[in-house]
Design a protein around this motif. Sequence first.
Motif, PDB file in Angstrom:
ATOM      1  N   GLU A   1       3.154  20.493   0.022  1.00 41.01           N
ATOM      2  CA  GLU A   1       4.508  20.682  -0.503  1.00 41.01           C
ATOM      3  C   GLU A   1       4.608  20.200  -1.951  1.00 41.01           C
ATOM      4  N   TYR A   2       3.961  19.098  -2.249  1.00 41.21           N
ATOM      5  CA  TYR A   2       3.944  18.549  -3.618  1.00 41.21           C
ATOM      6  C   TYR A   2       3.340  19.555  -4.588  1.00 41.21           C
ATOM      7  N   VAL A   3       2.219  20.137  -4.219  1.00 42.46           N
ATOM      8  CA  VAL A   3       1.559  21.119  -5.074  1.00 42.46           C
ATOM      9  C   VAL A   3       2.461  22.334  -5.279  1.00 42.46           C
ATOM     10  N   ALA A   4       3.139  22.759  -4.228  1.00 43.89           N
ATOM     11  CA  ALA A   4       3.971  23.957  -4.309  1.00 43.89           C
ATOM     12  C   ALA A   4       5.272  23.741  -5.078  1.00 43.89           C
ATOM     13  N   LYS A   5       5.840  22.539  -5.023  1.00 38.12           N
ATOM     14  CA  LYS A   5       7.189  22.348  -5.554  1.00 38.12           C
ATOM     15  C   LYS A   5       7.301  21.443  -6.773  1.00 38.12           C
ATOM     16  N   LYS A   6       6.202  20.817  -7.200  1.00 35.12           N
ATOM     17  CA  LYS A   6       6.251  19.953  -8.375  1.00 35.12           C
ATOM     18  C   LYS A   6       6.583  20.786  -9.604  1.00 35.12           C
ATOM     19  N   PRO A   7       7.524  20.340 -10.434  1.00 38.19           N
ATOM     20  CA  PRO A   7       7.812  21.081 -11.671  1.00 38.19           C
ATOM     21  C   PRO A   7       6.562  21.201 -12.536  1.00 38.19           C
ATOM     22  N   GLU A   8       6.389  22.355 -13.161  1.00 41.19           N
ATOM     23  CA  GLU A   8       5.188  22.618 -13.949  1.00 41.19           C
ATOM     24  C   GLU A   8       5.036  21.694 -15.141  1.00 41.19           C
ATOM     25  N   LYS A   9       6.140  21.222 -15.691  1.00 40.18           N
ATOM     26  CA  LYS A   9       6.081  20.457 -16.938  1.00 40.18           C
ATOM     27  C   LYS A   9       5.661  19.010 -16.755  1.00 40.18           C
ATOM     28  N   ILE A  10       5.500  18.562 -15.520  1.00 37.29           N
ATOM     29  CA  ILE A  10       5.047  17.187 -15.322  1.00 37.29           C
ATOM     30  C   ILE A  10       3.677  17.197 -14.657  1.00 37.29           C
ATOM     31  N   ASP A  11       2.879  16.187 -14.940  1.00 35.56           N
ATOM     32  CA  ASP A  11       1.542  16.079 -14.373  1.00 35.56           C
ATOM     33  C   ASP A  11       1.624  15.577 -12.933  1.00 35.56           C
ATOM     34  N   PHE A  12       0.572  15.847 -12.193  1.00 30.16           N
ATOM     35  CA  PHE A  12       0.463  15.265 -10.861  1.00 30.16           C
ATOM     36  C   PHE A  12       0.261  13.762 -10.999  1.00 30.16           C
ATOM     37  N   LYS A  13       0.863  13.016 -10.098  1.00 29.97           N
ATOM     38  CA  LYS A  13       0.684  11.567 -10.093  1.00 29.97           C
ATOM     39  C   LYS A  13      -0.766  11.243  -9.743  1.00 29.97           C
ATOM     40  N   HIS A  14      -1.223  10.086 -10.197  1.00 35.40           N
ATOM     41  CA  HIS A  14      -2.525   9.598  -9.743  1.00 35.40           C
ATOM     42  C   HIS A  14      -2.424   9.413  -8.233  1.00 35.40           C
ATOM     43  N   PRO A  15      -3.508   9.614  -7.508  1.00 35.93           N
ATOM     44  CA  PRO A  15      -3.424   9.501  -6.050  1.00 35.93           C
ATOM     45  C   PRO A  15      -2.957   8.122  -5.574  1.00 35.93           C
ATOM     46  N   ALA A  16      -3.402   7.047  -6.229  1.00 36.70           N
ATOM     47  CA  ALA A  16      -2.960   5.709  -5.817  1.00 36.70           C
ATOM     48  C   ALA A  16      -1.459   5.544  -6.030  1.00 36.70           C
ATOM     49  N   THR A  17      -0.955   6.080  -7.113  1.00 35.86           N
ATOM     50  CA  THR A  17       0.490   6.012  -7.387  1.00 35.86           C
ATOM     51  C   THR A  17       1.252   6.771  -6.312  1.00 35.86           C
ATOM     52  N   TRP A  18       0.759   7.948  -5.968  1.00 33.16           N
ATOM     53  CA  TRP A  18       1.401   8.775  -4.944  1.00 33.16           C
ATOM     54  C   TRP A  18       1.419   8.038  -3.602  1.00 33.16           C
ATOM     55  N   LEU A  19       0.296   7.425  -3.258  1.00 24.84           N
ATOM     56  CA  LEU A  19       0.205   6.698  -1.990  1.00 24.84           C
ATOM     57  C   LEU A  19       1.070   5.444  -1.993  1.00 24.84           C
ATOM     58  N   ASN A  20       0.976   4.639  -3.058  1.00 26.77           N
ATOM     59  CA  ASN A  20       1.754   3.397  -3.127  1.00 26.77           C
ATOM     60  C   ASN A  20       3.257   3.662  -3.142  1.00 26.77           C
ATOM     61  N   GLY A  21       3.650   4.809  -3.680  1.00 25.95           N
ATOM     62  CA  GLY A  21       5.063   5.171  -3.719  1.00 25.95           C
ATOM     63  C   GLY A  21       5.560   5.820  -2.435  1.00 25.95           C
ATOM     64  N   GLU A  22       4.683   5.918  -1.436  1.00 24.13           N
ATOM     65  CA  GLU A  22       5.013   6.572  -0.170  1.00 24.13           C
ATOM     66  C   GLU A  22       5.615   7.955  -0.406  1.00 24.13           C
ATOM     67  N   CYS A  23       4.995   8.675  -1.310  1.00 22.89           N
ATOM     68  CA  CYS A  23       5.519   9.977  -1.732  1.00 22.89           C
ATOM     69  C   CYS A  23       5.394  11.059  -0.672  1.00 22.89           C
ATOM     70  N   TRP A  24       4.717  10.759   0.428  1.00 25.39           N
ATOM     71  CA  TRP A  24       4.670  11.724   1.524  1.00 25.39           C
ATOM     72  C   TRP A  24       6.066  11.916   2.120  1.00 25.39           C
ATOM     73  N   ASP A  25       6.992  10.988   1.824  1.00 21.21           N
ATOM     74  CA  ASP A  25       8.370  11.101   2.312  1.00 21.21           C
ATOM     75  C   ASP A  25       9.321  11.716   1.290  1.00 21.21           C
ATOM     76  N   ASP A  26       8.809  12.127   0.133  1.00 22.69           N
ATOM     77  CA  ASP A  26       9.676  12.706  -0.897  1.00 22.69           C
ATOM     78  C   ASP A  26      10.366  13.965  -0.386  1.00 22.69           C
ATOM     79  N   GLU A  27      11.595  14.153  -0.834  1.00 22.26           N
ATOM     80  CA  GLU A  27      12.339  15.370  -0.526  1.00 22.26           C
ATOM     81  C   GLU A  27      12.484  16.167  -1.808  1.00 22.26           C
TER      82      GLU A  27
END
Length: 129
Positions: free
Chosen positions: A45-71
């Motif tokens: 979902e992150y890959v499909a819906k992330k705005p194009e103008k921003i970079d993907f988060k580092h994986p550790a940042t994504w994990l530490n931020g519990e981004c699997w729960d992002d809406e």
Amino acid sequence: MTREEQFESFWKSYPRRVAKGAARKAFDKAIKKTTLESMLKAITEYVAKKPEKIDFKHPATWLNGECWDDEWEPAQARVQRPTYGANYGRAEIVSPPEPISPEEAERRRQMVAKLRAEGVIGGNIRGIH
């Protein structure tokens, strides 16, 4: 599936593979809070819906931020927000210029050449070659 196999599955699925050691540490903490399946679904979902103008988060940042729960906002509900310039003021949102025909480009080149020859302008004018 071992913890290392789970991490490798996460690592292969994540779109930005940097700082693997930090990602492994963050994964070890995160896997106690959620499942690998939940993470992999969220990455899709992150890959499909992330705005194009921003970079993907580092994986550790994504994990530490519990981004699997992002809406994510529905695509049509997203509004283009203004960017900020180097002077920290609000930058004007500008649409890209309309393409011009080869004939118009040649007309502009000739006009600039004429103005240069007459001494009205000098130097290079951006966008006209």
